[in-house]
Scaffold this motif. Structure first.
Motif, short mmCIF file in Angstrom:
data_model
loop_
_atom_site.label_atom_id
_atom_site.label_comp_id
_atom_site.label_asym_id
_atom_site.label_seq_id
_atom_site.Cartn_x
_atom_site.Cartn_y
_atom_site.Cartn_z
N ARG A 254 73.94 94.41 59.45
CA ARG A 254 73.17 93.32 58.82
C ARG A 254 71.95 93.86 58.09
NH1 ARG A 254 72.31 89.18 63.65
NH2 ARG A 254 71.05 88.17 62.06
N GLN A 255 71.31 94.88 58.65
CA GLN A 255 70.17 95.49 57.98
C GLN A 255 70.58 96.15 56.67
OE1 GLN A 255 68.31 98.53 60.23
NE2 GLN A 255 66.59 98.80 58.84
N ARG A 256 71.72 96.85 56.68
CA ARG A 256 72.19 97.46 55.44
C ARG A 256 72.52 96.41 54.38
NH1 ARG A 256 74.85 100.95 59.13
NH2 ARG A 256 76.76 99.70 58.97
N SER A 257 73.09 95.28 54.81
CA SER A 257 73.39 94.22 53.84
C SER A 257 72.11 93.66 53.22
CB SER A 257 74.19 93.10 54.53
OG SER A 257 73.40 92.48 55.53
N ILE A 258 71.05 93.49 54.05
CA ILE A 258 69.77 92.99 53.52
C ILE A 258 69.17 94.00 52.56
CG2 ILE A 258 67.43 92.33 54.15
CD1 ILE A 258 68.56 91.21 56.74
N ALA A 259 69.24 95.30 52.91
CA ALA A 259 68.71 96.34 52.03
C ALA A 259 69.48 96.39 50.71
CB ALA A 259 68.77 97.70 52.73
N GLU A 260 70.80 96.17 50.76
CA GLU A 260 71.60 96.13 49.53
C GLU A 260 71.23 94.94 48.67
OE1 GLU A 260 75.62 96.20 50.76
OE2 GLU A 260 75.61 98.32 51.39
N ARG A 261 70.92 93.79 49.32
CA ARG A 261 70.51 92.62 48.55
C ARG A 261 69.16 92.85 47.87
NH1 ARG A 261 72.28 89.51 52.95
NH2 ARG A 261 70.13 89.03 53.53
N LEU A 262 68.26 93.60 48.52
CA LEU A 262 66.99 93.91 47.89
C LEU A 262 67.16 94.82 46.67
CD1 LEU A 262 64.64 94.43 50.96
CD2 LEU A 262 64.71 92.49 49.40
N GLY A 263 68.25 95.58 46.63
CA GLY A 263 68.57 96.37 45.44
C GLY A 263 67.63 97.54 45.22
N GLY A 264 67.15 98.16 46.27
CA GLY A 264 66.28 99.32 46.11
C GLY A 264 64.93 99.00 45.50
N MET A 265 64.42 97.78 45.71
CA MET A 265 63.12 97.39 45.16
C MET A 265 62.00 98.15 45.86
SD MET A 265 61.62 93.53 44.90
CE MET A 265 63.18 92.98 44.23
N ARG A 267 57.85 99.12 46.77
CA ARG A 267 56.82 98.33 47.44
C ARG A 267 56.03 97.46 46.48
NH1 ARG A 267 51.74 100.95 50.82
NH2 ARG A 267 50.83 98.99 51.53
N TYR A 268 55.87 97.93 45.23
CA TYR A 268 55.06 97.20 44.25
C TYR A 268 55.88 96.40 43.26
CZ TYR A 268 51.66 100.50 46.12
OH TYR A 268 50.87 101.22 46.95
N CYS A 269 57.18 96.22 43.51
CA CYS A 269 58.06 95.36 42.70
C CYS A 269 58.08 95.79 41.24
CB CYS A 269 57.64 93.89 42.83
SG CYS A 269 57.65 93.28 44.52
N GLY A 270 58.06 97.07 40.97
CA GLY A 270 58.17 97.55 39.59
C GLY A 270 56.85 97.67 38.87
N TRP A 271 55.74 97.15 39.40
CA TRP A 271 54.43 97.27 38.75
C TRP A 271 53.69 98.49 39.31
CZ3 TRP A 271 51.54 91.97 37.92
CH2 TRP A 271 52.27 91.21 36.99
N SER A 272 52.55 98.74 38.71
CA SER A 272 51.68 99.78 39.26
C SER A 272 50.99 99.26 40.52
CB SER A 272 50.64 100.19 38.22
OG SER A 272 49.83 99.07 37.86
N ALA A 273 50.44 100.19 41.29
CA ALA A 273 49.82 99.80 42.56
C ALA A 273 48.61 98.90 42.34
CB ALA A 273 49.43 101.06 43.35
N GLU A 317 56.37 87.47 40.19
CA GLU A 317 56.24 86.54 41.31
C GLU A 317 57.61 86.30 41.97
OE1 GLU A 317 54.60 82.00 42.21
OE2 GLU A 317 54.85 82.73 40.17
N ARG A 318 58.65 86.15 41.13
CA ARG A 318 59.99 85.95 41.68
C ARG A 318 60.45 87.19 42.46
NH1 ARG A 318 62.08 85.16 37.27
NH2 ARG A 318 61.68 82.92 37.11
N ALA A 319 60.18 88.38 41.90
CA ALA A 319 60.55 89.61 42.62
C ALA A 319 59.77 89.77 43.91
CB ALA A 319 60.33 90.83 41.71
N TRP A 320 58.48 89.40 43.86
CA TRP A 320 57.65 89.50 45.08
C TRP A 320 58.13 88.53 46.15
CZ3 TRP A 320 52.50 86.89 46.29
CH2 TRP A 320 51.91 87.49 47.40
N ASP A 321 58.48 87.30 45.75
CA ASP A 321 59.03 86.33 46.72
C ASP A 321 60.32 86.85 47.33
OD1 ASP A 321 56.93 84.66 46.25
OD2 ASP A 321 57.97 83.43 44.76
N TRP A 322 61.17 87.44 46.46
CA TRP A 322 62.43 87.97 46.99
C TRP A 322 62.18 89.13 47.96
CZ3 TRP A 322 67.08 86.40 47.69
CH2 TRP A 322 68.10 87.31 47.92
N GLN A 323 61.19 89.98 47.63
CA GLN A 323 60.87 91.09 48.53
C GLN A 323 60.29 90.57 49.85
OE1 GLN A 323 57.66 93.56 47.31
NE2 GLN A 323 58.39 95.36 48.41
N ARG A 324 59.40 89.59 49.79
CA ARG A 324 58.84 89.02 51.04
C ARG A 324 59.93 88.36 51.87
NH1 ARG A 324 53.96 85.21 49.79
NH2 ARG A 324 55.41 84.51 48.18
#
Length: 606
Positions: A254-265, A267-273, A317-324
């Motif tokens: 189940r953890q691997r499936s959740i990690a696959e759904r996150l798609g390798g995102m 910590r900063y969702c593609g932005w700078s820190a 914001e959408r990516a951050w919500d998905w990551q949270r």
């Protein structure tokens, strides 16, 4: 002005004026007007143009006023949010300071009689930080406050005396303000450089990886308690270990499936820190109960991050919500894994403990049987020894009897010899010989009698001990038999009491009479006989206003309550919840519904 512009403004004209207008091939309009008429048209055109410019100025003024009012409203809302956030941060800072002071005081009180090294270091570090804070305030905040107070004082003097500021003094003030701005910029740059250095140091320590992996499942599938536990049955321990491995594999899948759904995102969702932290802190300042929350923090983000567009903010914001959401799923998955592993660990430890107890009971039973066999063997050896002693006693007695008979025969022979012997010189020798023989016989008899007495005493002592041991064994067996009989009587008594209680319950819930509404509400034989005999009809004493058994049973609540009572669950929280959720077959009347405890539901705005 061209003829096309004239067509745009001149829309009303009279039919008698059409002869003065001539359409040209290029689409322009040519007028055959007198100079006075041209001036009149020019004046009308200027009036229309002035009116349109006035309207455009009014519209522009209205738009600018609306924009200004909107900007003022947004800034006012931002100031309100920042005031609340500032109050919260100040309260949190005071609480953290008080907690730190209390911790240092508690640490100092507990280490009064011990080594004061750690307490002194904490106090020295606290004093050092306080001095650094005061120096920083004196170098950064105090000049700005002094400059503000000085400028306010000068402004008040100028307004009070109604004087104008000389250019030289204004230039001096401007230079002073610019100097303070440069100092503040240098301080801000130095703080930013320290912030970047501190972030690089934290990244070098690897604390972000520790924070990121805090919600992952611990890779150890089997706890050490189960691995170190002693189990006498290898198959049982293998099945327990297999259960732990199966649980860990399911949660890891189940953890691997959740990690696959996150798609390798990341910590900063593609932005700078810095951009992501600014976005996160800004969104966190605007609570979910704030009206127009999304508009406010979007406006503040556009001000703080001018290089980001509104679409970028929405995507982030959408990516951050998905990551949270993914992190929340991982945390809930970790909590579920810990809960399930704890339950499985408790069951496994109980199972292993029960197996250990069962093995101990088997060992005790085996030891008791072995003890019984050893006791029987010792008793058998003692019986054989006693038989050997009995045989030795019988042999000694036979030997002594044979010796007595032989001596009696010899005595008789000697008597005959004495009677036949007439020689006097042999009498003395015979007497000496008889004396020596008598002493020898007496010595042998005394030795045999002592040995016989010793054997008899040892046999009597052994018999007494064997009798006491047998009596003790019989008493022990009798005591165990009595304890088993007492336990059996107690169990029978408990079963009898249980049957008595069950019989009493059956008697309480037994059916007294079958429901027969027709017979209950129908005509009786006596009434029919009285009707036949012409007796006067009598009305019942009272009217029966109740429900029939079919009407009562038609209520689903009654059937569910009866089923729960038969299952023994009618007094549990589950039964209360089920009965509270079931609706009656018909809604109650309005006059029977109480409105005292009703509360209006509140809904939060996002």
């Amino acid at each position: 002005m061209s003829g096309r512009d004239l067509r745009a403004f001149i829309t009303n004209y009279r039919t008698q004026d059409g002869k003065h207008l001539v359409w040209m091939r290029d689409g322009s309009v040519s007028t055959r007007c007198q100079p006075a008429e041209y001036q009149h048209l020019e004046a009308a055109l200027q009036a229309r143009r002035q009116e349109s410019e006035t309207i455009a100025q009014k519209v522009q003024k209205t738009l600018s006023a609306a924009k200004s009012s909107k900007e003022t409203s947004l800034l006012r809302q931002h100031r309100q949010v920042w005031s609340r956030e500032h109050l919260r941060l100040r309260t949190a800072e005071e609480m953290a300071g008080s907690d730190l002071e209390g911790f240092v005081a508690l640490l100092g009180s507990t280490n009064e009689l011990q080594d004061h090294g750690s307490t002194n270091e904490l106090q020295d570090h606290g004093l050092y930080l306080e001095r650094e804070r005061e120096l920083f305030k004196m170098a950064t905040v105090e000049p700005v406050l002094q400059l503000r107070d000085d400028l306010r004082f000068r402004l008040d003097e100028l307004l009070h005396q109604r004087l104008t500021l000389p250019p030289s003094e204004g230039l001096q003030i401007q230079q002073q303000v610019n100097l303070v701005k440069e100092q503040q910029g240098a301080v801000t740059g130095r703080l930013r450089a320290e912030l970047l250095a501190l972030e690089e140091e934290i990244a070098a320590l690897g604390l972000e990886d520790c924070v990121a992996c805090g919600s992952e499942i611990v890779p150890e599938p089997v706890p050490g308690e189960v691995l170190d536990a002693d189990c006498p049955y290898p198959e049982l321990k293998l099945s327990v270990l297999q259960s732990f491995h199966t649980l860990a594999e399911s949660y890891q899948a189940r953890q691997r499936s959740i990690a696959e759904r996150l798609g390798g995102m990341d910590r900063y969702c593609g932005w700078s820190a810095s951009d992501h932290l600014c976005f996160q802190w800004t969104v966190g300042q605007y609570g979910p109960d704030l009206p127009d929350r999304r508009t406010l923090y979007a406006d503040m983000l556009l001000r703080l991050l001018p290089h980001r567009s509104r679409q970028d903010l929405m995507d982030h914001e959408r990516a951050w919500d998905w990551q949270r959401f993914g992190q929340a799923q991982l945390r809930s998955l970790a909590q579920g894994w810990q809960r399930d592993q704890g339950e499985l660990l408790a069951r496994a430890l109980v199972t292993l403990e029960e197996a250990q107890h069962a093995h101990q009971e088997e060992l005790l039973l085996h030891l008791e049987r072995r003890l019984q066999l050893d006791t029987c063997t010792r008793l058998r050896d003692k019986v054989q020894q006693w038989r050997a002693q009995q045989e030795e006693v019988s042999q000694l007695e036979a030997l002594m009897a044979a010796r007595r008979q032989e001596e009696e025969e010899k005595r008789l022979g000697r008597r005959r010899e004495n009677e036949a012997s007439v020689r006097s010189h042999q009498r003395d020798k015979l007497k000496e010989f008889y004396t020596r023989q008598q002493e020898r016989r007496e010595r042998l008899e005394r030795r045999d009698e002592e040995r016989l007495a010793q054997l008899r005493s040892s046999m009597e002592e052994q018999a007494r001990r064997d009798k006491e041991r047998v009596q003790y064994r019989e008493e022990t067996l009798q005591l165990r038999r009595q304890e088993r009989e007492a336990g059996e009587l107690q169990r029978q008594r408990e079963q009898e009491e249980r049957r008595t209680r069950l019989e009493a319950l059956r008697t309480q819930v037994a059916v007294v009479a079958e429901a027969d509404p027709e017979r209950m509400m129908g005509e009786t034989e006596a009434w029919r006989s009285r009707q036949k005999e012409g007796c006067e009809h009598q009305k019942p004493l009272y009217n029966i206003n109740t429900y029939t058994d079919s009407q009562i049973v038609s209520d689903p609540r009654v059937r569910v309550e009866q089923a729960l009572r038969e299952a023994g669950l009618h007094q549990t929280q589950y039964a209360r919840q089920i009965l509270a959720d079931i609706l009656p077959p018909r809604a109650p009347r309005r006059d029977t519904v109480s409105a005292i405890l009703k509360t209006e539901p509140t809904s939060g705005s996002f």
